[in-house]
Scaffold this motif. Structure first.
Motif, mmCIF file in Angstrom:
data_model
loop_
_atom_site.group_PDB
_atom_site.id
_atom_site.type_symbol
_atom_site.label_atom_id
_atom_site.label_comp_id
_atom_site.label_asym_id
_atom_site.label_seq_id
_atom_site.Cartn_x
_atom_site.Cartn_y
_atom_site.Cartn_z
ATOM 1 N N SER A 74 0.850 -1.193 0.000
ATOM 2 C CA SER A 74 0.000 0.000 0.000
ATOM 3 C C SER A 74 0.887 1.245 0.000
ATOM 4 C CB SER A 74 -0.926 -0.005 1.212
ATOM 5 O OG SER A 74 -0.153 -0.061 2.393
ATOM 6 N N ILE A 75 0.316 2.349 -0.415
ATOM 7 C CA ILE A 75 1.079 3.593 -0.522
ATOM 8 C C ILE A 75 1.244 4.178 0.871
ATOM 9 C CG2 ILE A 75 1.142 5.895 -1.554
ATOM 10 C CD1 ILE A 75 -0.693 4.757 -3.779
ATOM 11 N N ASP A 76 2.473 4.298 1.312
ATOM 12 C CA ASP A 76 2.759 4.844 2.643
ATOM 13 C C ASP A 76 2.423 6.328 2.710
ATOM 14 O OD1 ASP A 76 3.674 2.419 3.563
ATOM 15 O OD2 ASP A 76 5.776 2.857 3.151
ATOM 16 N N ARG A 77 2.216 6.795 3.895
ATOM 17 C CA ARG A 77 2.002 8.212 4.216
ATOM 18 C C ARG A 77 0.682 8.770 3.672
ATOM 19 N NH1 ARG A 77 7.148 7.776 2.382
ATOM 20 N NH2 ARG A 77 6.754 9.038 0.561
ATOM 21 N N LEU A 78 -0.274 7.910 3.352
ATOM 22 C CA LEU A 78 -1.601 8.378 2.965
ATOM 23 C C LEU A 78 -2.531 8.214 4.148
ATOM 24 C CD1 LEU A 78 -2.293 6.982 -0.624
ATOM 25 C CD2 LEU A 78 -1.643 9.289 0.030
ATOM 26 N N THR A 125 -3.792 1.532 -8.372
ATOM 27 C CA THR A 125 -3.032 2.727 -8.004
ATOM 28 C C THR A 125 -1.764 2.357 -7.251
ATOM 29 O OG1 THR A 125 -5.124 3.903 -7.904
ATOM 30 C CG2 THR A 125 -3.230 4.991 -6.921
ATOM 31 N N ALA A 126 -1.849 1.376 -6.357
ATOM 32 C CA ALA A 126 -0.655 0.924 -5.639
ATOM 33 C C ALA A 126 0.368 0.350 -6.615
ATOM 34 C CB ALA A 126 -1.032 -0.113 -4.586
ATOM 35 N N GLU A 127 -0.109 -0.368 -7.626
ATOM 36 C CA GLU A 127 0.787 -0.929 -8.638
ATOM 37 C C GLU A 127 1.478 0.190 -9.420
ATOM 38 O OE1 GLU A 127 0.593 -3.644 -12.714
ATOM 39 O OE2 GLU A 127 -1.228 -3.256 -11.578
ATOM 40 N N ALA A 128 0.707 1.160 -9.864
ATOM 41 C CA ALA A 128 1.286 2.263 -10.633
ATOM 42 C C ALA A 128 2.269 3.060 -9.777
ATOM 43 C CB ALA A 128 0.175 3.172 -11.154
ATOM 44 N N PHE A 129 1.905 3.310 -8.519
ATOM 45 C CA PHE A 129 2.793 4.062 -7.626
ATOM 46 C C PHE A 129 4.077 3.270 -7.373
ATOM 47 C CE2 PHE A 129 4.395 5.653 -3.608
ATOM 48 C CZ PHE A 129 4.309 7.021 -3.797
ATOM 49 N N LYS A 170 -9.090 16.982 -1.574
ATOM 50 C CA LYS A 170 -8.235 16.711 -0.424
ATOM 51 C C LYS A 170 -7.393 15.452 -0.640
ATOM 52 C CE LYS A 170 -8.320 16.081 4.530
ATOM 53 N NZ LYS A 170 -9.121 15.881 5.721
ATOM 54 N N SER A 171 -8.025 14.391 -1.107
ATOM 55 C CA SER A 171 -7.289 13.143 -1.352
ATOM 56 C C SER A 171 -6.298 13.304 -2.492
ATOM 57 C CB SER A 171 -8.266 12.010 -1.663
ATOM 58 O OG SER A 171 -9.056 11.719 -0.537
ATOM 59 N N ALA A 172 -6.695 14.022 -3.520
ATOM 60 C CA ALA A 172 -5.789 14.262 -4.649
ATOM 61 C C ALA A 172 -4.567 15.056 -4.198
ATOM 62 C CB ALA A 172 -6.522 14.994 -5.764
ATOM 63 N N ARG A 173 -4.763 16.024 -3.335
ATOM 64 C CA ARG A 173 -3.643 16.826 -2.840
ATOM 65 C C ARG A 173 -2.653 15.943 -2.070
ATOM 66 N NH1 ARG A 173 -6.247 21.212 -1.208
ATOM 67 N NH2 ARG A 173 -7.119 20.076 0.542
ATOM 68 N N GLU A 174 -3.186 15.018 -1.288
ATOM 69 C CA GLU A 174 -2.333 14.107 -0.526
ATOM 70 C C GLU A 174 -1.501 13.214 -1.440
ATOM 71 O OE1 GLU A 174 -3.374 11.307 2.952
ATOM 72 O OE2 GLU A 174 -5.046 12.734 2.812
ATOM 73 N N LEU A 175 -2.153 12.597 -2.400
ATOM 74 C CA LEU A 175 -1.453 11.710 -3.329
ATOM 75 C C LEU A 175 -0.519 12.493 -4.244
ATOM 76 C CD1 LEU A 175 -1.025 8.844 -4.408
ATOM 77 C CD2 LEU A 175 -2.984 9.210 -5.919
#
Length: 127
Positions: free
Chosen positions: A12-16, A37-41, A90-95
């Motif tokens: 999973s993507i850390d720091r989210l 998304t985790a795969e792409a990241f 908000k979520s987009a800003r985080e990612l």
């Protein structure tokens, strides 16, 4: 009867935040596939932290034309960009903060890639 739990293929993507992760899971259920998304990241982070020959070299010169195979690193960044536009602000800003940090690392390591600003699409022509 024993039920086997499905193991995640990509971390999973850390720091989210939990809310952002939930938004991504919800989006993947409706528009993409689980862990897309985790795969792409993961692939984009591997490019940012991996050997420089992957950024500019024979790796990027031979593309088969099938985006999912992984030989075109811009495909994964395109997916991340699509997710960024589909998420709430908000979520987009985080990612976006995490993705732009990887972008900056790639651009700093590969001196031949030109980008005017972090929000300008540079990866399709440069990778």
């Amino acid at each position: 009867m024993r039920i086997r739990s499905r193991r995640r293929r990509y971390p999973s993507i850390d720091r989210l935040s939990g809310a952002c992760a939930a938004d991504i899971r919800r989006l993947e259920r409706t528009r993409f596939w689980p862990e897309a998304t985790a795969e792409a990241f993961w692939h984009w982070a591997a490019l940012a932290h991996g050997p420089l020959r992957r950024i500019a070299g024979s790796f990027t010169a031979t593309r088969c034309g099938i985006p999912e195979c992984g030989c075109d690193p811009g495909y994964f960044r395109d997916h991340l960009e699509e997710v960024l536009h589909a998420l709430s602000k908000k979520s987009a800003r985080e990612l976006r903060t995490l993705v732009w940090a990887l972008d900056a690392r790639i651009l700093a390591r590969a001196k031949t890639i030109r980008a005017d600003a972090p929000d300008v699409v540079w990866w399709p022509d440069q990778l």
